[in-house]
Design a protein around this motif. Structure first.
Motif, PDB file in Angstrom:
ATOM      1  N   PHE A  31       7.148 -17.173  -9.247  1.00 49.47           N
ATOM      2  CA  PHE A  31       5.729 -16.844  -9.336  1.00 49.47           C
ATOM      3  C   PHE A  31       5.161 -16.516  -7.956  1.00 49.47           C
ATOM      4  N   LEU A  32       5.560 -17.288  -6.951  1.00 50.04           N
ATOM      5  CA  LEU A  32       5.118 -16.991  -5.586  1.00 50.04           C
ATOM      6  C   LEU A  32       5.657 -15.641  -5.132  1.00 50.04           C
ATOM      7  N   PHE A  33       6.888 -15.344  -5.527  1.00 55.61           N
ATOM      8  CA  PHE A  33       7.460 -14.044  -5.181  1.00 55.61           C
ATOM      9  C   PHE A  33       6.619 -12.912  -5.777  1.00 55.61           C
ATOM     10  N   ALA A  40       1.585  -7.539  -1.192  1.00 56.84           N
ATOM     11  CA  ALA A  40       2.176  -6.539  -0.297  1.00 56.84           C
ATOM     12  C   ALA A  40       1.839  -5.133  -0.762  1.00 56.84           C
ATOM     13  N   ILE A  41       1.881  -4.892  -2.082  1.00 58.16           N
ATOM     14  CA  ILE A  41       1.518  -3.578  -2.608  1.00 58.16           C
ATOM     15  C   ILE A  41       0.084  -3.222  -2.213  1.00 58.16           C
ATOM     16  N   LEU A  42      -0.774  -4.229  -2.216  1.00 57.74           N
ATOM     17  CA  LEU A  42      -2.178  -4.011  -1.860  1.00 57.74           C
ATOM     18  C   LEU A  42      -2.417  -4.001  -0.350  1.00 57.74           C
ATOM     19  N   GLY A  43      -1.347  -4.214   0.424  1.00 52.98           N
ATOM     20  CA  GLY A  43      -1.470  -4.151   1.879  1.00 52.98           C
ATOM     21  C   GLY A  43      -1.800  -5.470   2.544  1.00 52.98           C
ATOM     22  N   ASP A  44      -1.850  -6.554   1.781  1.00 52.22           N
ATOM     23  CA  ASP A  44      -2.139  -7.880   2.344  1.00 52.22           C
ATOM     24  C   ASP A  44      -0.816  -8.534   2.754  1.00 52.22           C
ATOM     25  N   PHE A  45      -0.248  -8.058   3.854  1.00 54.14           N
ATOM     26  CA  PHE A  45       1.059  -8.547   4.280  1.00 54.14           C
ATOM     27  C   PHE A  45       1.007  -9.986   4.786  1.00 54.14           C
ATOM     28  N   ALA A  46      -0.102 -10.377   5.412  1.00 49.53           N
ATOM     29  CA  ALA A  46      -0.238 -11.762   5.871  1.00 49.53           C
ATOM     30  C   ALA A  46      -0.277 -12.709   4.668  1.00 49.53           C
ATOM     31  N   GLY A  47      -1.002 -12.328   3.625  1.00 46.08           N
ATOM     32  CA  GLY A  47      -1.041 -13.134   2.412  1.00 46.08           C
ATOM     33  C   GLY A  47       0.306 -13.186   1.718  1.00 46.08           C
ATOM     34  N   ALA A  48       0.994 -12.055   1.689  1.00 49.17           N
ATOM     35  CA  ALA A  48       2.326 -12.001   1.090  1.00 49.17           C
ATOM     36  C   ALA A  48       3.284 -12.912   1.844  1.00 49.17           C
ATOM     37  N   LEU A  49       3.210 -12.878   3.167  1.00 53.54           N
ATOM     38  CA  LEU A  49       4.072 -13.729   3.981  1.00 53.54           C
ATOM     39  C   LEU A  49       3.783 -15.203   3.712  1.00 53.54           C
ATOM     40  N   SER A  50       2.524 -15.543   3.579  1.00 55.20           N
ATOM     41  CA  SER A  50       2.143 -16.933   3.301  1.00 55.20           C
ATOM     42  C   SER A  50       2.774 -17.412   1.989  1.00 55.20           C
ATOM     43  N   GLY A  70      11.859 -11.142   4.841  1.00 49.30           N
ATOM     44  CA  GLY A  70      12.253 -10.237   5.922  1.00 49.30           C
ATOM     45  C   GLY A  70      11.545  -8.899   5.812  1.00 49.30           C
ATOM     46  N   ASN A  71      11.419  -8.370   4.590  1.00 46.94           N
ATOM     47  CA  ASN A  71      10.729  -7.095   4.406  1.00 46.94           C
ATOM     48  C   ASN A  71       9.272  -7.165   4.861  1.00 46.94           C
ATOM     49  N   VAL A  72       8.601  -8.252   4.520  1.00 49.00           N
ATOM     50  CA  VAL A  72       7.198  -8.414   4.921  1.00 49.00           C
ATOM     51  C   VAL A  72       7.100  -8.578   6.432  1.00 49.00           C
ATOM     52  N   LEU A  73       8.024  -9.329   7.014  1.00 47.72           N
ATOM     53  CA  LEU A  73       8.013  -9.509   8.469  1.00 47.72           C
ATOM     54  C   LEU A  73       8.233  -8.186   9.201  1.00 47.72           C
ATOM     55  N   VAL A  74       9.043  -7.309   8.635  1.00 48.49           N
ATOM     56  CA  VAL A  74       9.229  -5.977   9.228  1.00 48.49           C
ATOM     57  C   VAL A  74       7.906  -5.217   9.198  1.00 48.49           C
ATOM     58  N   LYS A  75       7.203  -5.281   8.078  1.00 48.64           N
ATOM     59  CA  LYS A  75       5.898  -4.607   7.987  1.00 48.64           C
ATOM     60  C   LYS A  75       4.931  -5.142   9.033  1.00 48.64           C
ATOM     61  N   GLU A  77       5.913  -6.153  11.864  1.00 45.34           N
ATOM     62  CA  GLU A  77       6.608  -5.864  13.122  1.00 45.34           C
ATOM     63  C   GLU A  77       7.084  -7.112  13.857  1.00 45.34           C
ATOM     64  N   ASN A  78       7.431  -8.132  13.089  1.00 41.38           N
ATOM     65  CA  ASN A  78       8.030  -9.340  13.644  1.00 41.38           C
ATOM     66  C   ASN A  78       9.535  -9.256  13.366  1.00 41.38           C
ATOM     67  N   PHE A  79      10.198  -8.418  14.149  1.00 41.67           N
ATOM     68  CA  PHE A  79      11.593  -8.085  13.888  1.00 41.67           C
ATOM     69  C   PHE A  79      12.551  -9.252  14.102  1.00 41.67           C
ATOM     70  N   THR A  80      12.260 -10.113  15.057  1.00 40.40           N
ATOM     71  CA  THR A  80      13.143 -11.244  15.328  1.00 40.40           C
ATOM     72  C   THR A  80      13.204 -12.182  14.129  1.00 40.40           C
ATOM     73  N   GLU A  81      12.047 -12.515  13.580  1.00 40.17           N
ATOM     74  CA  GLU A  81      12.012 -13.392  12.402  1.00 40.17           C
ATOM     75  C   GLU A  81      12.563 -12.682  11.170  1.00 40.17           C
ATOM     76  N   ALA A  82      12.328 -11.380  11.072  1.00 36.80           N
ATOM     77  CA  ALA A  82      12.863 -10.613   9.943  1.00 36.80           C
ATOM     78  C   ALA A  82      14.390 -10.664   9.956  1.00 36.80           C
ATOM     79  N   GLU A  83      14.975 -10.491  11.126  1.00 32.78           N
ATOM     80  CA  GLU A  83      16.433 -10.538  11.255  1.00 32.78           C
ATOM     81  C   GLU A  83      16.962 -11.901  10.816  1.00 32.78           C
ATOM     82  N   LYS A  84      16.247 -12.959  11.178  1.00 30.96           N
ATOM     83  CA  LYS A  84      16.663 -14.306  10.765  1.00 30.96           C
ATOM     84  C   LYS A  84      16.599 -14.455   9.243  1.00 30.96           C
ATOM     85  N   SER A  85      15.557 -13.905   8.633  1.00 22.25           N
ATOM     86  CA  SER A  85      15.429 -13.987   7.171  1.00 22.25           C
ATOM     87  C   SER A  85      16.558 -13.223   6.478  1.00 22.25           C
TER      88      SER A  85
END
Length: 136
Positions: A31-33, A40-50, A70-75, A77-85
């Protein structure tokens, strides 16, 4: 487990939702996913990450949650954390082609060309091996 990553990648949202219901994988993680997915579709990447952070806390062994984090972190531009995910997702789902490609693109964005090439080569080899196995 159904291939949610593949369906999402190809914009097959109805198939993804139908398979979610049919698979009876009713859990807070899913459900969280889905909530994060629509944010994310609506552009709320910070909310999606949360939402994905909560899902990772609740179900750390769910690979597709790490992949989508990782996909949201790329959006963002937090590439280091995205790579870890992506790396965590690959530990949970070894050989996942979409995750390998995403991690390769992330390495490239970070200027780590050799690591990117290694991920792309591995993805190509796994795809060729899979195609060969299916042709038998």
């Amino acid at each position: 487990m159904p291939r949610f990553n593949v369906w999402m990648f190809h914009n097959k949202y109805i198939i993804m939702l139908r398979q979610f219901v049919l698979s009876k994988l009713y859990s807070t993680s899913f459900f969280l996913f889905f909530l994060s997915f629509f944010k994310a579709i609506l552009g709320d990447f910070a909310g999606a990450l949360s939402d994905l952070e909560k899902a990772v806390e609740l179900y750390p062994s769910t690979g597709f949650v790490h992949f989508n984090r990782g996909n949201v972190l790329v959006k963002l531009e937090n590439f280091t954390e995205a790579e870890k995910s992506y790396t965590c997702a690959l530990r949970l789902q070894p050989g996942d082609l979409l995750t390998l490609q995403a991690r390769g693109r992330t390495h490239a964005a970070m200027g780590e060309k050799e690591k990117a090439l290694n991920d792309f080569r591995l993805a190509i080899n796994l795809a060729a091996e899979d195609r060969f196995q299916r042709s038998r």
